[in-house]
Design a protein around this motif. Sequence first.
Motif, short mmCIF file in Angstrom:
data_model
loop_
_atom_site.label_atom_id
_atom_site.label_comp_id
_atom_site.label_asym_id
_atom_site.label_seq_id
_atom_site.Cartn_x
_atom_site.Cartn_y
_atom_site.Cartn_z
N HIS A 137 0.84 -1.20 0.00
CA HIS A 137 0.00 0.00 0.00
C HIS A 137 0.87 1.25 0.00
O HIS A 137 0.61 2.20 -0.75
N LYS A 138 1.92 1.26 0.82
CA LYS A 138 2.83 2.41 0.88
C LYS A 138 3.48 2.67 -0.48
O LYS A 138 3.80 3.81 -0.80
N GLY B 212 -2.61 0.73 -3.55
CA GLY B 212 -3.71 0.87 -2.61
C GLY B 212 -4.99 0.15 -3.00
O GLY B 212 -5.89 0.00 -2.19
N LYS B 213 -5.07 -0.30 -4.24
CA LYS B 213 -6.27 -1.03 -4.68
C LYS B 213 -6.14 -2.53 -4.41
O LYS B 213 -6.97 -3.32 -4.82
N LEU B 214 -5.10 -2.90 -3.68
CA LEU B 214 -4.88 -4.28 -3.26
C LEU B 214 -5.68 -4.53 -1.99
O LEU B 214 -5.62 -3.77 -1.03
N ARG B 215 -6.47 -5.59 -1.99
CA ARG B 215 -7.29 -5.97 -0.83
C ARG B 215 -6.91 -7.37 -0.39
O ARG B 215 -6.46 -8.18 -1.18
N VAL B 216 -7.18 -7.66 0.87
CA VAL B 216 -6.85 -8.94 1.49
C VAL B 216 -8.13 -9.67 1.88
O VAL B 216 -9.05 -9.07 2.44
N GLU C 95 -7.72 5.29 0.06
CA GLU C 95 -7.34 5.78 1.39
C GLU C 95 -8.16 5.17 2.52
O GLU C 95 -7.61 4.84 3.57
N GLU C 96 -9.44 4.98 2.30
CA GLU C 96 -10.29 4.41 3.35
C GLU C 96 -9.83 2.98 3.69
O GLU C 96 -9.65 2.64 4.86
N TYR C 97 -9.63 2.16 2.67
CA TYR C 97 -9.20 0.78 2.91
C TYR C 97 -7.79 0.73 3.49
O TYR C 97 -7.52 -0.02 4.43
N GLU C 98 -6.89 1.52 2.94
CA GLU C 98 -5.50 1.53 3.42
C GLU C 98 -5.44 1.90 4.90
O GLU C 98 -4.71 1.27 5.67
N LYS C 99 -6.19 2.91 5.30
CA LYS C 99 -6.23 3.34 6.71
C LYS C 99 -6.80 2.23 7.59
O LYS C 99 -6.25 1.90 8.64
N TRP C 100 -7.92 1.63 7.15
CA TRP C 100 -8.54 0.55 7.91
C TRP C 100 -7.57 -0.64 8.04
O TRP C 100 -7.37 -1.16 9.14
N THR D 242 -15.14 -4.52 10.12
CA THR D 242 -14.72 -4.26 8.75
C THR D 242 -15.38 -2.99 8.22
O THR D 242 -16.28 -2.44 8.84
N LEU D 243 -14.94 -2.58 7.08
CA LEU D 243 -15.60 -1.45 6.39
C LEU D 243 -17.00 -1.91 6.01
O LEU D 243 -17.25 -3.10 5.81
N PRO D 244 -17.93 -0.98 5.87
CA PRO D 244 -19.33 -1.36 5.60
C PRO D 244 -19.54 -2.29 4.40
O PRO D 244 -20.36 -3.17 4.45
N ASN D 245 -18.78 -2.13 3.33
CA ASN D 245 -18.99 -2.95 2.14
C ASN D 245 -17.98 -4.09 1.99
O ASN D 245 -17.93 -4.73 0.95
N GLU D 246 -17.19 -4.36 2.99
CA GLU D 246 -16.09 -5.33 2.86
C GLU D 246 -16.57 -6.72 2.45
O GLU D 246 -15.96 -7.38 1.62
N LYS D 247 -17.69 -7.16 2.99
CA LYS D 247 -18.16 -8.52 2.68
C LYS D 247 -18.56 -8.68 1.21
O LYS D 247 -18.65 -9.80 0.73
N ASP D 248 -18.75 -7.58 0.49
CA ASP D 248 -19.04 -7.66 -0.94
C ASP D 248 -17.87 -8.20 -1.75
O ASP D 248 -18.04 -8.59 -2.90
N TYR D 249 -16.69 -8.23 -1.16
CA TYR D 249 -15.47 -8.68 -1.87
C TYR D 249 -15.19 -10.17 -1.71
O TYR D 249 -14.28 -10.70 -2.31
#
Length: 136
Positions: A6-7, A11-15, A84-89, A128-135
Amino acid sequence: MVKELHKRGFGKLRVIPSISPSGLAWRCVLINQTKKYKFIASTWIQTIENIDSRGEIKLSPKELAGLFIKKNVEFIEHCKGKNEEYEKWFNQVVKSLKNDELPYAFDLSDFFFPTSYWLTTKGNEIRTLPNEKDYY
């Protein structure tokens, strides 16, 4: 490693972490934000030469991120950009974990229902973020 990626502008990488049905193995899938590209990181990690006899990785997160970029160019290119929202979370998730504690979104048993939190191997909940389970 993901925090380091992410650094470096990915930043569009999700786990998506999970636990095997037996509970004996932790698994990690990486996806890009559009969900078009998926990479099984836990399988890739097993191919790394810098793992000691106990199965622990000898590389630092920075070294591992560099190796990941070098070896997985096609996948990582689809993760460029900011979220930014995901990276911070995600940064807060990493900071909240204790030694020998791993997060997981679900276990790979027969029944899976997405939730608004991840569990950890020490029994803690991570919102998690509100929409995280959509992934998943």
